[in-house]
Design an enzyme around this catalytic site. Sequence first.
Site, short mmCIF file in Angstrom:
data_model
loop_
_atom_site.label_atom_id
_atom_site.label_comp_id
_atom_site.label_asym_id
_atom_site.label_seq_id
_atom_site.Cartn_x
_atom_site.Cartn_y
_atom_site.Cartn_z
N THR A 12 0.82 -1.22 0.00
CA THR A 12 0.00 0.00 0.00
C THR A 12 0.85 1.26 0.00
O THR A 12 0.46 2.29 -0.56
CB THR A 12 -0.92 -0.02 1.25
OG1 THR A 12 -1.81 -1.13 1.11
CG2 THR A 12 -1.72 1.25 1.38
N ASP A 55 1.64 -6.19 -4.71
CA ASP A 55 0.87 -6.38 -3.49
C ASP A 55 1.54 -7.56 -2.77
O ASP A 55 1.83 -8.59 -3.39
CB ASP A 55 -0.57 -6.73 -3.86
CG ASP A 55 -1.48 -6.78 -2.63
OD1 ASP A 55 -2.41 -5.97 -2.57
OD2 ASP A 55 -1.25 -7.63 -1.75
N THR A 87 1.89 -4.77 4.11
CA THR A 87 1.71 -5.23 5.49
C THR A 87 1.15 -6.65 5.56
O THR A 87 1.36 -7.35 6.54
CB THR A 87 0.75 -4.30 6.26
OG1 THR A 87 -0.50 -4.26 5.58
CG2 THR A 87 1.32 -2.90 6.37
N THR A 157 3.25 -9.91 14.18
CA THR A 157 2.12 -10.40 13.39
C THR A 157 1.18 -9.23 13.13
O THR A 157 1.04 -8.34 13.97
CB THR A 157 1.42 -11.57 14.12
OG1 THR A 157 0.43 -12.12 13.27
CG2 THR A 157 0.76 -11.15 15.43
#
Length: 331
Positions: A12, A55, A87, A157
Amino acid sequence: MKRILILHTGGTFGMVPMEPDEILVPGNLHSEWLNQVPEIARLAEIDVEIPFNMDSSNVSIAEWEILVDIVGRKMDRYDGFVIIHGTDTMAYTASALSFSLLNLRKPVILTGAQRPLARLRSDARGNLIDAIQVATMDIPEVAVVFGQSVLRGNRATKNSISSYKAFVSPNYPLLGKIGLNVELFRENMLLTPQPFRIDRGFSDEVVALYIFPGSDPRLFFPLLDSGTKAFLLIGFGAGNLPENDRSWIPFIEKATGKGQAVFLASSALHGRVDLELYAGAQEAARAGAVGVKGMTREAALVKLMKLCATYDDAGKIREYFFTDRAGEIEP
Ligand code: ASP
């Protein structure tokens, strides 16, 4: 001034909204995005490379190997590395790098953004500046710098789709906090006298299975003949799974009998898998499964992918799974 190499890999951070529905796609960025953050030149002497731009859902073993190769080859030329990454799979890539770039002496920092750099109120600028700053410091680890936290890469995480604090380190303390100052917690960092070395290779002969109430283990029996070397079963709580009429125990017994390694993780994030606590988990242990302790699911899976690239024997995979490589597991 310190020398930092930025590897932009997508996510992103650099995405642009595409007409007509504003869906986010990897932008055609080369160097122009750097013009939007000219202040980073005050932090370090910076070079930028774009090894791939995607991505992060598309990142796979080949991309991990590209990153290992670049960082490994350029280790002597830079004081630190910043990897801009989506992410969604950042925790997997961080684990992969930490298991491949062993006994690091320099920081390898992953960062990204929840909102594109080009958008108002983006977190990209702040995360990038923080990541570069941290990469100029003495951190001998693969770390994630995101939302003003410095986390060990293989303990991190993603736990939020929308918060600017997207990552947590559920079973390991932070390596640092970023506020008015960058506060580092040295006592939490890796310290090893071993020389830096690179361990290449990952195997895709690893399968993760998410167990849910009512799941039918028999549907998964064909996997026992698929060449899979290691299974990661994601059970409940402390590592429990069904042991009644939908019992997973025969699956574990069959896999173990065929020489496949079976590991048990939890759908819960915090705490340690303990197969001694409940009957179901104990049965699983008796059938040959072993708990992943406090490892994240991402780190456990990537560690299995690493080990399965070298070992065929389930006993060896189990033994080395519990041998710490980069602070991913408690002793
Ligand atoms: N889908 C994006 C990615 O992982 C999400 C992000 O970067 O936040 O590439």
